[in-house]
Design a protein around this motif. Sequence first.
Motif, PDB file in Angstrom:
ATOM      1  N   GLY A  88      17.510  41.771 -13.036  1.00 47.56           N
ATOM      2  CA  GLY A  88      16.871  41.690 -11.733  1.00 47.56           C
ATOM      3  C   GLY A  88      15.522  41.010 -11.793  1.00 47.56           C
ATOM      4  N   THR A  89      15.120  40.400 -10.689  1.00 50.71           N
ATOM      5  CA  THR A  89      13.844  39.693 -10.626  1.00 50.71           C
ATOM      6  C   THR A  89      12.689  40.677 -10.714  1.00 50.71           C
ATOM      7  N   ALA A  90      11.586  40.217 -11.305  1.00 50.09           N
ATOM      8  CA  ALA A  90      10.398  41.059 -11.459  1.00 50.09           C
ATOM      9  C   ALA A  90       9.187  40.158 -11.662  1.00 50.09           C
ATOM     10  N   PRO A  91       8.709  39.502 -10.596  1.00 51.07           N
ATOM     11  CA  PRO A  91       7.632  38.512 -10.737  1.00 51.07           C
ATOM     12  C   PRO A  91       6.304  39.088 -11.213  1.00 51.07           C
ATOM     13  N   LYS A  92       6.126  40.419 -11.136  1.00 45.13           N
ATOM     14  CA  LYS A  92       4.862  41.023 -11.558  1.00 45.13           C
ATOM     15  C   LYS A  92       5.049  41.936 -12.765  1.00 45.13           C
ATOM     16  N   ALA A  93       6.110  41.722 -13.511  1.00 45.56           N
ATOM     17  CA  ALA A  93       6.424  42.604 -14.640  1.00 45.56           C
ATOM     18  C   ALA A  93       5.354  42.527 -15.726  1.00 45.56           C
ATOM     19  N   SER A  94       5.158  43.636 -16.392  1.00 41.72           N
ATOM     20  CA  SER A  94       4.213  43.722 -17.504  1.00 41.72           C
ATOM     21  C   SER A  94       4.973  43.802 -18.825  1.00 41.72           C
ATOM     22  N   LEU A  95       4.247  43.668 -19.921  1.00 44.87           N
ATOM     23  CA  LEU A  95       4.871  43.860 -21.228  1.00 44.87           C
ATOM     24  C   LEU A  95       5.401  45.287 -21.366  1.00 44.87           C
ATOM     25  N   ARG A  96       4.737  46.230 -20.745  1.00 43.61           N
ATOM     26  CA  ARG A  96       5.226  47.618 -20.761  1.00 43.61           C
ATOM     27  C   ARG A  96       6.591  47.717 -20.103  1.00 43.61           C
TER      28      ARG A  96
END
Length: 265
Positions: free
Chosen positions: A74-82
Amino acid sequence: MRLIRFDDWASPVPPVRREVRSATPELDEGKPPVLFVPGFGHGAWAFAEFWLEHAAGRGFPAHAVSPRGHGGSGTAPKASLRAYAHDVVQAAASLPRQVVLVGHGAGALVVERALARYPARAAVLAAPVLGGWATFGAAVRRNPGGTLPAIFGGRLRLSRRQLFSREVPDAVAKGYVGRLGRASARAQWQLLLHRAPEPAVGDPPVLVVGSPDDRVVPPSALTSAARRYGGAPLLFPGMGHDLMLDARWREPIDAILDWLEKGGS
């Protein structure tokens, strides 16, 4: 290991559709499952080309996960390394036996973070991009046009020359480059501002593999990464950064599986 992580309690990672590709042996020989984690821009497809079936052919249940925003996840344009590490831990925990984690490129950094949360049987860091400004500086020198936009939230673009050796036909290399996506701007920044990871749960053995001719990861970075785990890097001269897609892809995966069959030490 930290018993309480404030971020996990106050700001849990949101769920997302997660792509996992798998290849299983014809007979269960009791070997540990191997979970491959791609680097920025890549997806599970990068391991599905060759390494998954090859590992299964040698008796290892093989799986590859696309962290959110990559591949078919799924898309996640603001995803972090966590969030990326969360996806890896969740995929590993869903498998029936203790997993070996194999991270490629920036996926190696994600694996290091996952190791602090999941008791892996062993881990492999392949052509590891472990972050920091030194890594960024090396990338700028080799590919300024593709690297500098990442500072301002743009897409990090890796070139055919960085990713593959000359043995890979241009048409094939172009096809792979055309499949690359992008990591979130937030994750790219976190890669630059990388801090040392928390200690791994259970102190699993860790192998570092790469190529001295990698145009993304310099040999000094491979040596430094391996020393952190008390060893030396296993090197494959003449190969590009994308070991799993290069013309001689069998050499590193066979070496990894040989290491695992000897007990991962």
